[in-house]
Scaffold this active site. Structure first.
Site, PDB file in Angstrom:
ATOM      1  N   ARG A  84      40.556  36.356  43.840  1.00 40.41           N
ATOM      2  CA  ARG A  84      41.072  37.483  44.648  1.00 40.41           C
ATOM      3  C   ARG A  84      42.421  37.169  45.322  1.00 40.41           C
ATOM      4  NH1 ARG A  84      37.484  39.441  42.195  1.00 40.41           N
ATOM      5  NH2 ARG A  84      36.002  41.030  42.893  1.00 40.41           N
ATOM      6  N   GLU A  95      39.335  41.313  51.985  1.00 36.82           N
ATOM      7  CA  GLU A  95      39.968  41.445  50.663  1.00 36.82           C
ATOM      8  C   GLU A  95      40.966  42.604  50.698  1.00 36.82           C
ATOM      9  OE1 GLU A  95      37.452  41.888  46.947  1.00 36.82           O
ATOM     10  OE2 GLU A  95      38.738  43.650  46.765  1.00 36.82           O
ATOM     11  N   SER A 134      34.646  46.110  47.859  1.00 40.54           N
ATOM     12  CA  SER A 134      34.321  44.989  48.752  1.00 40.54           C
ATOM     13  C   SER A 134      35.373  44.927  49.850  1.00 40.54           C
ATOM     14  CB  SER A 134      34.354  43.658  47.999  1.00 40.54           C
ATOM     15  OG  SER A 134      33.451  43.659  46.933  1.00 40.54           O
TER      16      SER A 134
HETATM   17  P1  FAD Z   1      46.621  49.711  46.029  1.00 42.51           P
HETATM   18  O1  FAD Z   1      45.445  49.866  46.935  1.00 42.51           O
HETATM   19  O2  FAD Z   1      47.535  50.853  45.862  1.00 42.51           O
HETATM   20  O3  FAD Z   1      47.449  48.439  46.502  1.00 42.51           O
HETATM   21  C1  FAD Z   1      46.790  47.220  46.784  1.00 42.51           C
HETATM   22  C2  FAD Z   1      47.859  46.190  47.217  1.00 42.51           C
HETATM   23  O4  FAD Z   1      48.720  45.886  46.124  1.00 42.51           O
HETATM   24  C3  FAD Z   1      48.777  46.705  48.331  1.00 42.51           C
HETATM   25  O5  FAD Z   1      49.121  45.607  49.128  1.00 42.51           O
HETATM   26  C4  FAD Z   1      49.997  47.222  47.575  1.00 42.51           C
HETATM   27  O6  FAD Z   1      51.173  47.212  48.338  1.00 42.51           O
HETATM   28  C5  FAD Z   1      50.070  46.247  46.426  1.00 42.51           C
HETATM   29  N1  FAD Z   1      50.606  46.841  45.185  1.00 42.51           N
HETATM   30  C6  FAD Z   1      50.080  47.873  44.477  1.00 42.51           C
HETATM   31  N2  FAD Z   1      50.809  48.090  43.368  1.00 42.51           N
HETATM   32  C7  FAD Z   1      51.826  47.187  43.378  1.00 42.51           C
HETATM   33  C8  FAD Z   1      52.898  46.919  42.504  1.00 42.51           C
HETATM   34  N3  FAD Z   1      53.116  47.625  41.382  1.00 42.51           N
HETATM   35  N4  FAD Z   1      53.758  45.911  42.830  1.00 42.51           N
HETATM   36  C9  FAD Z   1      53.567  45.178  43.946  1.00 42.51           C
HETATM   37  N5  FAD Z   1      52.575  45.409  44.830  1.00 42.51           N
HETATM   38  C10 FAD Z   1      51.701  46.395  44.542  1.00 42.51           C
HETATM   39  N6  FAD Z   1      38.522  45.021  42.914  1.00 42.51           N
HETATM   40  C11 FAD Z   1      38.103  44.004  42.116  1.00 42.51           C
HETATM   41  O7  FAD Z   1      38.799  42.995  41.959  1.00 42.51           O
HETATM   42  N7  FAD Z   1      36.898  44.071  41.480  1.00 42.51           N
HETATM   43  C12 FAD Z   1      36.081  45.127  41.599  1.00 42.51           C
HETATM   44  O8  FAD Z   1      35.014  45.149  40.997  1.00 42.51           O
HETATM   45  C13 FAD Z   1      36.498  46.206  42.421  1.00 42.51           C
HETATM   46  N8  FAD Z   1      35.702  47.287  42.591  1.00 42.51           N
HETATM   47  C14 FAD Z   1      36.099  48.303  43.394  1.00 42.51           C
HETATM   48  C15 FAD Z   1      35.267  49.410  43.554  1.00 42.51           C
HETATM   49  C16 FAD Z   1      35.636  50.473  44.363  1.00 42.51           C
HETATM   50  C17 FAD Z   1      34.705  51.648  44.513  1.00 42.51           C
HETATM   51  C18 FAD Z   1      36.892  50.446  45.025  1.00 42.51           C
HETATM   52  C19 FAD Z   1      37.332  51.602  45.856  1.00 42.51           C
HETATM   53  C20 FAD Z   1      37.740  49.342  44.877  1.00 42.51           C
HETATM   54  C21 FAD Z   1      37.347  48.264  44.074  1.00 42.51           C
HETATM   55  N9  FAD Z   1      38.158  47.134  43.902  1.00 42.51           N
HETATM   56  C22 FAD Z   1      37.754  46.109  43.075  1.00 42.51           C
HETATM   57  C23 FAD Z   1      39.447  47.023  44.611  1.00 42.51           C
HETATM   58  C24 FAD Z   1      40.613  47.748  43.893  1.00 42.51           C
HETATM   59  O9  FAD Z   1      40.133  48.667  42.951  1.00 42.51           O
HETATM   60  C25 FAD Z   1      41.545  46.770  43.188  1.00 42.51           C
HETATM   61  O10 FAD Z   1      42.054  45.840  44.119  1.00 42.51           O
HETATM   62  C26 FAD Z   1      42.700  47.466  42.511  1.00 42.51           C
HETATM   63  O11 FAD Z   1      43.437  46.536  41.747  1.00 42.51           O
HETATM   64  C27 FAD Z   1      43.623  48.169  43.502  1.00 42.51           C
HETATM   65  O12 FAD Z   1      44.549  48.923  42.762  1.00 42.51           O
HETATM   66  P2  FAD Z   1      45.436  50.036  43.459  1.00 42.51           P
HETATM   67  O13 FAD Z   1      46.460  50.469  42.475  1.00 42.51           O
HETATM   68  O14 FAD Z   1      44.553  51.079  44.012  1.00 42.51           O
HETATM   69  O15 FAD Z   1      46.118  49.178  44.610  1.00 42.51           O
HETATM   70  N1  EPU Z   2      23.726  41.298  48.074  1.00 44.84           N
HETATM   71  C1  EPU Z   2      23.071  41.474  49.273  1.00 44.84           C
HETATM   72  N2  EPU Z   2      23.110  42.707  49.844  1.00 44.84           N
HETATM   73  C2  EPU Z   2      23.749  43.759  49.260  1.00 44.84           C
HETATM   74  C3  EPU Z   2      24.414  43.572  48.048  1.00 44.84           C
HETATM   75  C4  EPU Z   2      24.386  42.324  47.464  1.00 44.84           C
HETATM   76  O1  EPU Z   2      22.474  40.556  49.816  1.00 44.84           O
HETATM   77  O2  EPU Z   2      23.755  44.851  49.852  1.00 44.84           O
HETATM   78  C5  EPU Z   2      23.688  39.966  47.462  1.00 44.84           C
HETATM   79  C6  EPU Z   2      22.657  39.883  46.341  1.00 44.84           C
HETATM   80  O3  EPU Z   2      22.028  38.629  46.427  1.00 44.84           O
HETATM   81  C7  EPU Z   2      23.478  39.938  45.084  1.00 44.84           C
HETATM   82  C8  EPU Z   2      24.761  39.248  45.521  1.00 44.84           C
HETATM   83  O4  EPU Z   2      24.934  39.657  46.870  1.00 44.84           O
HETATM   84  O5  EPU Z   2      22.883  39.249  44.026  1.00 44.84           O
HETATM   85  C9  EPU Z   2      25.985  39.609  44.705  1.00 44.84           C
HETATM   86  O6  EPU Z   2      26.138  41.028  44.699  1.00 44.84           O
HETATM   87  P1  EPU Z   2      27.005  41.753  43.582  1.00 44.84           P
HETATM   88  O7  EPU Z   2      26.541  41.337  42.223  1.00 44.84           O
HETATM   89  O8  EPU Z   2      27.030  43.198  43.890  1.00 44.84           O
HETATM   90  O9  EPU Z   2      28.440  41.114  43.736  1.00 44.84           O
HETATM   91  P2  EPU Z   2      29.344  40.840  45.012  1.00 44.84           P
HETATM   92  O10 EPU Z   2      29.524  39.364  45.099  1.00 44.84           O
HETATM   93  O11 EPU Z   2      28.872  41.538  46.209  1.00 44.84           O
HETATM   94  C10 EPU Z   2      31.529  40.811  43.621  1.00 44.84           C
HETATM   95  C11 EPU Z   2      32.905  41.381  43.775  1.00 44.84           C
HETATM   96  C12 EPU Z   2      32.930  42.828  43.315  1.00 44.84           C
HETATM   97  C13 EPU Z   2      32.510  42.881  41.854  1.00 44.84           C
HETATM   98  C14 EPU Z   2      31.100  42.305  41.730  1.00 44.84           C
HETATM   99  C15 EPU Z   2      30.623  42.247  40.306  1.00 44.84           C
HETATM  100  C16 EPU Z   2      33.957  40.174  45.586  1.00 44.84           C
HETATM  101  C17 EPU Z   2      34.431  40.219  46.994  1.00 44.84           C
HETATM  102  N3  EPU Z   2      33.353  41.289  45.152  1.00 44.84           N
HETATM  103  O12 EPU Z   2      30.716  41.512  44.546  1.00 44.84           O
HETATM  104  O13 EPU Z   2      34.270  43.303  43.422  1.00 44.84           O
HETATM  105  O14 EPU Z   2      32.514  44.212  41.372  1.00 44.84           O
HETATM  106  O15 EPU Z   2      31.095  40.963  42.265  1.00 44.84           O
HETATM  107  O16 EPU Z   2      31.242  41.209  39.639  1.00 44.84           O
HETATM  108  O17 EPU Z   2      34.159  39.187  44.909  1.00 44.84           O
HETATM  109  C18 EPU Z   2      35.803  44.344  44.908  1.00 44.84           C
HETATM  110  O18 EPU Z   2      36.459  43.293  44.830  1.00 44.84           O
HETATM  111  O19 EPU Z   2      36.190  45.346  45.555  1.00 44.84           O
HETATM  112  C19 EPU Z   2      34.524  44.418  44.201  1.00 44.84           C
HETATM  113  C20 EPU Z   2      33.722  45.479  44.250  1.00 44.84           C
END
Ligand code: FAD
Ligand code: EPU
Length: 333
Positions: A164, A329, A234
């Protein structure tokens, strides 16, 4: 190029908070970025790049220029029997790009299906999910420095990718506009089903499309949809701790969940937050998702400050109970 003044960011951030930007400009090509950089009028004005707004929390109005990134295009740079190299405009929608690759039978990104946001933000925090991190598929990142308009390419190593994190979220935060990202994808069939929720899949009988659908199904069951309830996925990173911390926590909680990560151990922040009793918490217009403890949700708050305050309460509580400091994050502005 139209420059909007006093523009509401309400529809441009997945928390749905209603702060405004002094200036708001949609960017469709690199020339437009340079036009602003070279304009003396905007010399001293702060600048922020916005993709899908799905990993950002505005806590006040933004006193500066917000660039909404809409730089599009997917171009094949080279191809051989094994791999394809694609150059992708940073304003492409991430999941549309993943779907494109799945349809073309390019392997590698399918586990990152349904992550919201733009292609250009993917390297910023090295997006990851279901056993895959995007750093393993990125060859090069191209962009422009916001202070002088100079172009630079970063190879994979110089992006300093970590869990991250990257140079773009670190010392180049808000300094470098990523304009395109090069991805190397495989044409040879291979799947990553190492994540616990994918282990039941039989790799002999799955396809790129069926794996993508499986990921989408899991994600929809676990994470609230920002279309329904404001959130940024997250809110915190999962903390990396030493063995000694694991042993201490295990003394009190024999159900501790943790994973070995190099020399360290990763504890799901969701587990820590849930153990502190926050899961499903609701106060006024904000709360913590009852589906996933790591997701702070916005039911109806207009201002991001309330969300930040709640995140601080969670940090303090986890620190008191477990002596672990959670790190957001989400990019807090
Ligand atoms: P923004 O929110 O628009 O920007 C994020 C940051 O990057 C800001 O600081 C911005 O200034 C900068 N930035 C954006 N574009 C550029 C650019 N072109 N050049 C330089 N800087 C830039 N993340 C994960 O890693 N794994 C997940 O599983 C995951 N699941 C998600 C689920 C949900 C429901 C949500 C809402 C978010 C999740 N995220 C996850 C977080 C998010 O989707 C990612 O971080 C994604 O890459 C953000 O993209 P964005 O274009 O919306 O960035
Ligand atoms: N858990 C709890 N309570 C909850 C949810 C989860 O205790 O309410 C515990 C469970 O033990 C579960 C573990 O957390 O097994 C891991 O949960 P999960 O598989 O949902 O993954 P996570 O570690 O919570 C990370 C990423 C997610 C990504 C998933 C799947 C980070 C900060 N988050 O979540 O990324 O989608 O793994 O790979 O690393 C994001 O970055 O925005 C994001 C959603």
């Amino acid at each position: 190029m139209s420059i909007k003044r006093n523009f509401s960011l309400g529809n441009y951030n997945s928390f749905g908070v209603k702060h405004k930007a002094n200036f708001f400009i949609e960017i469709k090509n690199k020339g437009q970025i340079n036009d602003i950089i070279n304009n003396k009028k905007y010399d001293k004005v702060r600048k922020l790049i916005l993709g899908g707004g799905s990993n950002i929390l505005f806590t006040k109005d933004y006193n500066g220029i917000v660039f909404l990134n809409k730089i599009k295009g997917i171009r094949k740079i080279s191809e051989d029997d094994n791999n394809v190299l694609l150059r992708v405009g940073s304003g492409e929608n991430w999941d549309d790009f993943v779907e494109y690759c799945v349809k073309k039978n390019y392997y590698g990104l399918e586990n990152l299906s349904l992550i919201p946001g733009s292609v250009g933000a993917a390297p910023i925090q090295n997006i990851g999910a279901y056993g895959v991190e995007v750093k393993n598929l990125i060859e090069r990142v191209e962009g422009i420095f916001l202070n002088n308009g100079i172009k630079k390419n970063f190879n994979n190593k110089s992006c300093e990718f970590q869990y991250r994190d990257s140079i773009f979220k670190g010392k180049l935060k808000n300094k470098f506009f990523i304009t395109s990202v090069d991805f190397v994808l495989s044409k040879i069939k291979s799947f990553n089903v190492s994540y616990k929720e994918l282990k039941h899949l039989d790799i002999k009988s799955i396809s790129l499309n069926s794996l993508r659908n499986e990921i989408i199904k899991i994600r929809n069951s676990k994470l609230p949809d920002p279309g329904d309830i404001g959130n940024a996925g997250s809110f915190f990173k999962n903390p990396l701790v030493d063995r000694i911390i694991i042993d201490k926590i295990k003394n009190e909680f024999n159900d501790l969940v943790y994973f070995k990560d190099g020399e360290k151990f990763k504890i799901p922040a969701a587990w820590l937050i849930e153990k502190c009793g926050w899961k499903g918490y609701k106060e006024n217009n904000i709360g913590v998702s009852d589906k996933h403890a790591l997701v702070i949700v916005n039911y109806n708050a207009k201002k991001g400050k309330e969300i930040k305050e709640l995140s601080n309460k969670i940090i303090d509580d986890v620190k008191d109970k477990f002596k672990i400091k959670l790190i957001p994050e989400v990019n807090i502005i």
